[in-house]
Design a protein around this motif. Structure first.
Motif, PDB file in Angstrom:
ATOM      1  N   ALA A  33      -9.144  -4.956  -0.850  1.00 59.03           N
ATOM      2  CA  ALA A  33      -8.954  -5.757   0.350  1.00 59.03           C
ATOM      3  C   ALA A  33      -8.565  -4.868   1.519  1.00 59.03           C
ATOM      4  O   ALA A  33      -8.989  -5.069   2.654  1.00 59.03           O
ATOM      5  N   ALA A  34      -7.760  -3.840   1.239  1.00 58.20           N
ATOM      6  CA  ALA A  34      -7.357  -2.929   2.296  1.00 58.20           C
ATOM      7  C   ALA A  34      -8.515  -2.084   2.779  1.00 58.20           C
ATOM      8  O   ALA A  34      -8.628  -1.761   3.951  1.00 58.20           O
ATOM      9  N   VAL A  35      -9.391  -1.712   1.846  1.00 60.46           N
ATOM     10  CA  VAL A  35     -10.542  -0.902   2.222  1.00 60.46           C
ATOM     11  C   VAL A  35     -11.463  -1.670   3.154  1.00 60.46           C
ATOM     12  O   VAL A  35     -12.009  -1.163   4.108  1.00 60.46           O
ATOM     13  N   GLY A 173      -8.857  13.796   1.136  1.00 64.93           N
ATOM     14  CA  GLY A 173      -9.420  13.914   2.473  1.00 64.93           C
ATOM     15  C   GLY A 173     -10.167  12.692   2.949  1.00 64.93           C
ATOM     16  O   GLY A 173     -10.451  12.574   4.145  1.00 64.93           O
ATOM     17  N   ILE A 174     -10.531  11.788   2.063  1.00 67.27           N
ATOM     18  CA  ILE A 174     -11.207  10.558   2.485  1.00 67.27           C
ATOM     19  C   ILE A 174     -10.159   9.528   2.908  1.00 67.27           C
ATOM     20  O   ILE A 174     -10.254   8.915   3.977  1.00 67.27           O
ATOM     21  N   VAL A 175      -9.154   9.350   2.078  1.00 67.97           N
ATOM     22  CA  VAL A 175      -7.958   8.572   2.406  1.00 67.97           C
ATOM     23  C   VAL A 175      -6.800   9.554   2.449  1.00 67.97           C
ATOM     24  O   VAL A 175      -6.738  10.470   1.632  1.00 67.97           O
ATOM     25  N   PRO A 176      -5.859   9.428   3.395  1.00 69.13           N
ATOM     26  CA  PRO A 176      -4.728  10.366   3.446  1.00 69.13           C
ATOM     27  C   PRO A 176      -3.965  10.406   2.125  1.00 69.13           C
ATOM     28  O   PRO A 176      -3.793   9.383   1.458  1.00 69.13           O
ATOM     29  N   GLY A 177      -3.514  11.605   1.752  1.00 66.31           N
ATOM     30  CA  GLY A 177      -2.734  11.757   0.533  1.00 66.31           C
ATOM     31  C   GLY A 177      -3.257  12.888  -0.315  1.00 66.31           C
ATOM     32  O   GLY A 177      -4.474  13.023  -0.507  1.00 66.31           O
ATOM     33  N   ALA A 178      -2.341  13.701  -0.856  1.00 65.23           N
ATOM     34  CA  ALA A 178      -2.724  14.860  -1.652  1.00 65.23           C
ATOM     35  C   ALA A 178      -3.119  14.498  -3.066  1.00 65.23           C
ATOM     36  O   ALA A 178      -3.852  15.244  -3.720  1.00 65.23           O
ATOM     37  N   THR A 179      -2.632  13.363  -3.577  1.00 63.08           N
ATOM     38  CA  THR A 179      -2.927  12.941  -4.941  1.00 63.08           C
ATOM     39  C   THR A 179      -3.445  11.516  -4.955  1.00 63.08           C
ATOM     40  O   THR A 179      -3.345  10.791  -3.961  1.00 63.08           O
ATOM     41  N   PHE A 192      -3.920   4.105   6.903  1.00 63.05           N
ATOM     42  CA  PHE A 192      -5.178   4.843   6.942  1.00 63.05           C
ATOM     43  C   PHE A 192      -6.092   4.165   7.947  1.00 63.05           C
ATOM     44  O   PHE A 192      -5.866   3.015   8.332  1.00 63.05           O
ATOM     45  N   ASP A 193      -7.092   4.882   8.383  1.00 63.80           N
ATOM     46  CA  ASP A 193      -8.064   4.362   9.352  1.00 63.80           C
ATOM     47  C   ASP A 193      -9.329   3.998   8.580  1.00 63.80           C
ATOM     48  O   ASP A 193     -10.034   4.887   8.102  1.00 63.80           O
TER      49      ASP A 193
END
Length: 397
Positions: A33-35, A173-179, A192-193
């Motif tokens: 839903a967020a996507v 790199g697609i969604v913020p976050g290293a893991t 996220f944008d």
């Protein structure tokens, strides 16, 4: 290539639950839903073909099961080549499947498992899913697996190659976050944008598809969540991880038809549920019943174990897929060693949160290093009967 360790499905589910993802995470799809967006609106219109990939034949072309090769979370559940070889024989001879979806990370594990499946005469759906490492490492891992799939294909094996699974979740790199877990949290928090996310996702998917084409010359696919926007013109087979629940079979058919509008074969790259009353109605949230803050981890609430519930749901879906003449369907999954079954205390029966069609049982339940074995659930036997009927019908044609 230097070996890099990705996150296992069990680790991902555990971490997502620990983050409190109570209403937005699917077994292979997070915060849909967020996507935002509907399913795959980028494709070239409705297409004129049936999309079954079966050339007019009735029933599923390929019936299978997902076999995850990533290492387990503990020494006792780590990957074993000998165990894998036994499992592949069981998938063919006892489950009566004709296809195995070989997925996970680690080129050696993936290729050895794919080779064993091919040698046993099974159709191979090879899908590397390395995550939480730089893009170049993910693409190199993909290329190595694709080159091996091409060698199998040239040797006469039946092989489809999938370039991966839900890149927005596994690729940094697609969604913020290293893991993975960082990205899950950002998706749930809305930090996220979505426009940038889709643009980055499209870019990486196109790179992966082009690389897949360069090393593999058979049928190419990708495993998307149900509401992902994917340009399916890049692929030969539409792949969907499917976890819907309806009371009437006609509703499944109605929903699945939308994935045929590209005029391409449709593969259900995952489907399944857990073994307790009410699990199918969660529409993919069945795993979210474990309190991971407890030591040892325990089941929340008072669930009623029901292997029949899981079995009935799987059979209902296979019958729908058969009726539509889909290209392939792979039940999720064969075994989940890090979710062991226990009979001494239902609170610690982590198998309740597993989608596995077998139950993992430790020799010493409280010892992380304990050896273990699996035993079939009702779902295993139900699928075996359903797949066996299809084998008999095919031989009669």
């Amino acid at each position: 290539m230097e070996k890099t360790k990705g996150i296992s499905r069990a680790q991902f589910l555990a971490g997502a639950a620990a983050l409190g993802a109570t209403a937005a995470v699917l077994p292979s799809g997070v915060a849909q839903a967020a996507v935002g967006g509907g399913a795959g609106t980028v494709g070239p219109g409705s297409g004129s073909g049936s999309g079954s990939g079966s050339g007019g034949r009735r029933g599923l072309r390929h019936r299978g099961v997902v076999y995850t090769v990533g290492e387990g979370e503990t020494p006792g559940t780590a990957w074993s080549a000998a165990r894998m070889r036994r499992d592949i024989r069981v998938i063919r001879d006892e489950l009566r499947a004709d296809t195995v979806d070989v997925t996970g990370d680690g080129v050696e594990r993936l290729t050895k498992t794919a080779a064993e499946a091919a040698e046993r005469g099974l159709h191979v759906w090879l899908q590397p899913t390395l995550g939480d490492v730089p893009e170049r490492d993910i693409l190199e891992h993909l290329a190595e697996c694709g080159r091996f799939a091409e060698r199998l294909r040239r040797q006469g094996a039946s092989v489809d190659f999938s370039v991966g699974c839900e890149f927005w979740l596994f690729v940094p790199g697609i969604v913020p976050g290293a893991t993975v877990l960082d990205r899950v949290e950002n998706l749930l928090n809305g930090t996220f944008d979505p426009v940038k996310m889709q643009r980055r996702l499209d870019r990486f998917t196109a790179r992966a598809a082009a690389l897949g084409r360069s090393v593999f010359h058979g049928r190419l696919s990708y495993a998307a969540a149900q509401d992902d926007q994917v340009d399916w013109r890049l692929f030969d087979v539409v792949g969907i991880d499917y976890y819907s629940y309806f009371r009437q079979p006609a509703d499944y058919v109605r929903e699945l038809r939308k994935y045929r509008r590209w005029g391409k074969p449709l593969a259900i790259t995952e489907f399944g549920t857990c073994a307790y009353v009410g699990a199918p109605e969660t529409a993919g949230m069945g795993w979210n019943v474990v309190d991971y803050d407890k030591d040892p981890e325990e089941i929340k609430g008072h669930l009623v174990r029901s292997e029949h519930t899981q079995a009935a749901y799987l059979v209902d879906l296979v019958r729908v897929f058969e009726s539509m003449g889909l290209y392939a369907a792979m039940a999720f999954e064969f075994v989940t060693p890090d979710a062991p079954h226990r009979t001494d205390n239902p609170r610690y029966d982590l198998d309740l949160a597993s989608y596995s069609i077998t139950k993992a049982i430790k020799d010493r339940p409280n010892d992380p290093r304990s050896d273990w074995h699996w035993e079939p659930k009702e779902a295993f036997h139900a699928l075996a009967r359903q797949y066996g009927k299809a084998c008999v019908a095919a031989q009669a044609q």
